[in-house]
Design an enzyme around this catalytic site. Structure first.
Site, PDB file in Angstrom:
ATOM      1  N   ARG A  51       0.803  -1.217   0.000  1.00 31.99           N
ATOM      2  CA  ARG A  51       0.000   0.000   0.000  1.00 31.99           C
ATOM      3  C   ARG A  51       0.841   1.274   0.000  1.00 31.99           C
ATOM      4  O   ARG A  51       0.576   2.189  -0.774  1.00 31.99           O
ATOM      5  CB  ARG A  51      -0.936   0.018   1.228  1.00 31.99           C
ATOM      6  CG  ARG A  51      -2.226  -0.747   1.036  1.00 31.99           C
ATOM      7  CD  ARG A  51      -2.688  -1.377   2.335  1.00 31.99           C
ATOM      8  NE  ARG A  51      -1.679  -2.298   2.827  1.00 31.99           N
ATOM      9  CZ  ARG A  51      -1.566  -3.566   2.391  1.00 31.99           C
ATOM     10  NH1 ARG A  51      -2.408  -4.020   1.509  1.00 31.99           N
ATOM     11  NH2 ARG A  51      -0.612  -4.348   2.848  1.00 31.99           N
ATOM     12  N   THR A  52       1.839   1.339   0.862  1.00 30.05           N
ATOM     13  CA  THR A  52       2.594   2.589   0.962  1.00 30.05           C
ATOM     14  C   THR A  52       3.326   2.882  -0.341  1.00 30.05           C
ATOM     15  O   THR A  52       3.221   3.988  -0.887  1.00 30.05           O
ATOM     16  CB  THR A  52       3.584   2.536   2.138  1.00 30.05           C
ATOM     17  OG1 THR A  52       2.864   2.264   3.346  1.00 30.05           O
ATOM     18  CG2 THR A  52       4.309   3.859   2.288  1.00 30.05           C
ATOM     19  N   LYS A  80      25.411  -4.061  -1.955  1.00 32.11           N
ATOM     20  CA  LYS A  80      26.870  -4.023  -2.073  1.00 32.11           C
ATOM     21  C   LYS A  80      27.524  -3.303  -0.891  1.00 32.11           C
ATOM     22  O   LYS A  80      28.739  -3.144  -0.855  1.00 32.11           O
ATOM     23  CB  LYS A  80      27.269  -3.320  -3.368  1.00 32.11           C
ATOM     24  CG  LYS A  80      26.673  -3.934  -4.624  1.00 32.11           C
ATOM     25  CD  LYS A  80      27.004  -3.086  -5.849  1.00 32.11           C
ATOM     26  CE  LYS A  80      26.321  -3.618  -7.103  1.00 32.11           C
ATOM     27  NZ  LYS A  80      26.586  -2.748  -8.283  1.00 32.11           N
ATOM     28  N   ARG A 101      11.501   3.917   2.761  1.00 28.99           N
ATOM     29  CA  ARG A 101      11.190   2.961   3.828  1.00 28.99           C
ATOM     30  C   ARG A 101      12.434   2.139   4.117  1.00 28.99           C
ATOM     31  O   ARG A 101      13.121   1.691   3.200  1.00 28.99           O
ATOM     32  CB  ARG A 101      10.045   2.039   3.431  1.00 28.99           C
ATOM     33  CG  ARG A 101       9.863   0.865   4.400  1.00 28.99           C
ATOM     34  CD  ARG A 101       8.588   0.115   4.188  1.00 28.99           C
ATOM     35  NE  ARG A 101       7.456   0.910   4.643  1.00 28.99           N
ATOM     36  CZ  ARG A 101       6.206   0.448   4.738  1.00 28.99           C
ATOM     37  NH1 ARG A 101       5.950  -0.810   4.427  1.00 28.99           N
ATOM     38  NH2 ARG A 101       5.235   1.234   5.149  1.00 28.99           N
ATOM     39  N   HIS A 129       5.758   6.348  11.236  1.00 27.31           N
ATOM     40  CA  HIS A 129       5.183   6.192   9.895  1.00 27.31           C
ATOM     41  C   HIS A 129       4.223   7.370   9.673  1.00 27.31           C
ATOM     42  O   HIS A 129       3.005   7.201   9.682  1.00 27.31           O
ATOM     43  CB  HIS A 129       4.448   4.859   9.795  1.00 27.31           C
ATOM     44  CG  HIS A 129       4.154   4.399   8.408  1.00 27.31           C
ATOM     45  ND1 HIS A 129       4.259   5.224   7.297  1.00 27.31           N
ATOM     46  CD2 HIS A 129       3.727   3.198   7.934  1.00 27.31           C
ATOM     47  CE1 HIS A 129       3.928   4.535   6.223  1.00 27.31           C
ATOM     48  NE2 HIS A 129       3.599   3.304   6.572  1.00 27.31           N
TER      49      HIS A 129
END
Length: 303
Positions: A51-52, A80, A101, A129
């Site tokens: 969703r986000t 890496k 995120r 959030h």
């Protein structure tokens, strides 16, 4: 606002402005269809999201802009060993705004310290959030018509649940809100949040049984027990089924109570509840797109 890392980065006036703009976008989306022509959003998602990430991408596309980025750390130079600071310095060469995120608390803050373009925290570990909180506020305001004078129950994983942490902090700004914190003892809200509730002299109580208090609630905010936040599988298995909302429990609730959930759910809301008109979590997901459209317009100065 230069960056949005946690709710305190927004003034009350800025929150109201974002929600009001989201309402205008919902009412007249065509007016905003080309506001971000030529603008690029970079979505830097170091952990899974549906969703986000998709709502951010849909938001920018519906504003006329474009999207670039990655949907897992494995598909970026993080695999890496590249640092967040170096990644953000590189990405700002290609984009106008970033949604990020990351599983580690504080990563979005680190990115913002090295960025010359706006950075939006799309979730950092078990910390904050803020755009989900704006989504929650828009949903509540549209369904209840207000952001004050109600009793909200927050149920499930209140220890690691970043959506709960952000929502409590934001709702403390509004008058006459009572909090009912429903969780097993092991998943209670962190001490710093309890201290904030006490400092604000907020009305709150902590209980372990949803059945005891569901009849008192105007809003029930369900959360899943988050497997990815646990250090061992045994604790997760023991706690994952602590709360399951089903129709038997819904019969105890007010006729106008609304059920919210930031999603994804596992089994904490029975699918039979989906057909109940009080189940509003998919409406909530749609509100997420509109609030992120409004937020990006504000942060880019295009509103």
């Amino acid at each position: 606002m230069k960056h949005l890392i946690e709710p305190k980065d927004l003034t009350d006036q800025e929150v109201d402005g974002i929600l009001d703009l989201a309402d205008r976008i919902i009412a007249d989306p065509k007016t905003y269809a080309h506001k971000c022509d030529g603008k690029k959003l970079a979505t830097l998602f170091y952990e899974p999201s549906t969703r986000t990430r998709l709502s951010f991408e849909a938001a920018m596309l519906e504003l006329g802009g474009s999207v670039l980025g990655f949907s897992s750390a494995d598909s970026s130079s993080a695999a890496k060993g590249e640092s967040v600071a170096d990644t953000i310095r590189t990405v700002q060469c290609y984009a106008d705004i970033v949604a990020m995120r990351h599983p580690k608390e504080g990563s979005a803050k680190v990115a913002s310290l090295h960025a010359d373009i706006p950075v939006i925290n799309a979730g950092d570990g078990g910390h904050q959030h803020p755009t989900q909180t704006l989504t929650d506020l828009l949903t509540i305001r549209r369904l209840k018509g207000r952001l004050d004078n109600f009793t909200i129950g927050l149920c499930g994983d209140l220890k690691f649940g970043r959506t709960v942490h952000s929502l409590i902090r934001m709702l403390l700004r509004y008058p006459n809100i009572s909090f009912v914190l429903i969780s097993p003892n092991e998943l209670r809200v962190p001490d710093y949040l309890r201290a904030e509730l006490e400092a604000k002299q907020a009305k709150f109580k902590e209980v372990e049984r949803l059945e005891e208090i569901i009849g008192e609630l105007d809003i029930l905010y369900m959360t899943r027990v988050q497997r990815e936040r646990f250090f061992n599988e045994e604790d997760y298995v023991r706690l994952r089924d602590s709360y399951i909302l089903d129709m038997d429990k819904m019969k105890m609730a007010k006729d106008d109570m609304i059920v919210l959930h930031p999603l994804p759910r596992v089994n904490e809301i029975s699918v039979e509840v989906d057909s109940d008109p009080r189940a509003c979590y998919f409406k909530q997901a749609l509100c997420g797109k509109y609030v992120r459209m409004a937020l990006m317009l504000k942060m880019l100065g295009l509103d």
